[in-house]
Design a protein around this motif. Sequence first.
Motif, PDB file in Angstrom:
ATOM      1  N   VAL A 129      23.893  -6.974  17.659  1.00 55.12           N
ATOM      2  CA  VAL A 129      23.269  -8.176  16.824  1.00 55.12           C
ATOM      3  C   VAL A 129      22.220  -8.669  17.100  1.00 55.12           C
ATOM      4  CG1 VAL A 129      24.013 -10.604  16.698  1.00 55.12           C
ATOM      5  CG2 VAL A 129      25.852  -9.043  16.763  1.00 55.12           C
ATOM      6  N   SER A 130      21.618  -8.699  18.326  1.00 61.37           N
ATOM      7  CA  SER A 130      20.303  -8.956  18.549  1.00 61.37           C
ATOM      8  C   SER A 130      19.283  -8.025  17.709  1.00 61.37           C
ATOM      9  CB  SER A 130      19.842  -8.892  20.012  1.00 61.37           C
ATOM     10  OG  SER A 130      18.434  -9.205  20.449  1.00 61.37           O
ATOM     11  N   GLU A 131      19.432  -6.680  17.775  1.00 63.33           N
ATOM     12  CA  GLU A 131      18.737  -5.601  16.974  1.00 63.33           C
ATOM     13  C   GLU A 131      18.694  -6.096  15.562  1.00 63.33           C
ATOM     14  OE1 GLU A 131      16.487  -3.547  17.989  1.00 63.33           O
ATOM     15  OE2 GLU A 131      16.772  -4.200  19.984  1.00 63.33           O
ATOM     16  N   ILE A 132      20.070  -6.205  15.148  1.00 65.62           N
ATOM     17  CA  ILE A 132      20.170  -6.613  13.443  1.00 65.62           C
ATOM     18  C   ILE A 132      19.388  -7.874  13.250  1.00 65.62           C
ATOM     19  CG2 ILE A 132      21.713  -7.504  11.993  1.00 65.62           C
ATOM     20  CD1 ILE A 132      23.938  -5.609  13.297  1.00 65.62           C
ATOM     21  N   ALA A 133      19.398  -8.974  14.085  1.00 64.20           N
ATOM     22  CA  ALA A 133      18.737 -10.206  13.981  1.00 64.20           C
ATOM     23  C   ALA A 133      17.072  -9.841  13.953  1.00 64.20           C
ATOM     24  CB  ALA A 133      18.819 -11.314  14.845  1.00 64.20           C
ATOM     25  N   LYS A 134      16.564  -9.026  14.739  1.00 62.81           N
ATOM     26  CA  LYS A 134      15.221  -8.648  14.873  1.00 62.81           C
ATOM     27  C   LYS A 134      14.811  -7.782  13.541  1.00 62.81           C
ATOM     28  CE  LYS A 134      14.920  -8.171  19.794  1.00 62.81           C
ATOM     29  NZ  LYS A 134      14.721  -7.261  20.829  1.00 62.81           N
ATOM     30  N   GLU A 135      15.661  -7.064  13.167  1.00 58.38           N
ATOM     31  CA  GLU A 135      15.285  -6.354  11.713  1.00 58.38           C
ATOM     32  C   GLU A 135      15.352  -7.248  10.512  1.00 58.38           C
ATOM     33  OE1 GLU A 135      18.363  -3.336  11.256  1.00 58.38           O
ATOM     34  OE2 GLU A 135      17.952  -2.231  13.023  1.00 58.38           O
ATOM     35  N   ARG A 136      16.098  -8.163  10.641  1.00 60.39           N
ATOM     36  CA  ARG A 136      16.001  -9.122   9.398  1.00 60.39           C
ATOM     37  C   ARG A 136      14.892  -9.922   9.476  1.00 60.39           C
ATOM     38  NH1 ARG A 136      22.637 -10.777   8.253  1.00 60.39           N
ATOM     39  NH2 ARG A 136      23.155  -8.704   7.448  1.00 60.39           N
ATOM     40  N   ALA A 137      14.753 -10.401  10.423  1.00 55.16           N
ATOM     41  CA  ALA A 137      13.529 -11.281  10.782  1.00 55.16           C
ATOM     42  C   ALA A 137      12.182 -10.582  10.388  1.00 55.16           C
ATOM     43  CB  ALA A 137      13.266 -11.899  12.361  1.00 55.16           C
ATOM     44  N   GLY A 138      12.116  -9.323  10.532  1.00 57.08           N
ATOM     45  CA  GLY A 138      11.075  -8.531  10.211  1.00 57.08           C
ATOM     46  C   GLY A 138      10.803  -8.146   8.851  1.00 57.08           C
ATOM     47  N   SER A 139      12.109  -8.225   8.056  1.00 57.14           N
ATOM     48  CA  SER A 139      11.842  -7.893   6.646  1.00 57.14           C
ATOM     49  C   SER A 139      11.704  -9.103   5.736  1.00 57.14           C
ATOM     50  CB  SER A 139      13.121  -7.317   6.329  1.00 57.14           C
ATOM     51  OG  SER A 139      14.324  -7.936   6.724  1.00 57.14           O
TER      52      SER A 139
END
Length: 76
Positions: free
Chosen positions: A66-76
């Motif tokens: 979930v943390s990785e998903i959140a990072k990916e979404r924040a970066g896009s």
Amino acid sequence: MSHCERIAFAMFKSVHAPHVASTLTLDGLSTIEKPLSDDTDTSLAEDWKRRKSGYMRLAATAILEVSEIAKERAGS
């Protein structure tokens, strides 16, 4: 209770029938018995104790994902 333990316990509860899961709390586990077969009962507290480490690993993995998903979404 840590976030990881909360998630782990939610996973543990999810494997039980809804009418059982809805009544489960860590404080109340020692008073609830779960039938294993027609002639044997076991304590849900003992079941949680045996399975907790596995559920904790699953919960930690879920938190990382979930943390990785959140990072990916924040970066896009």
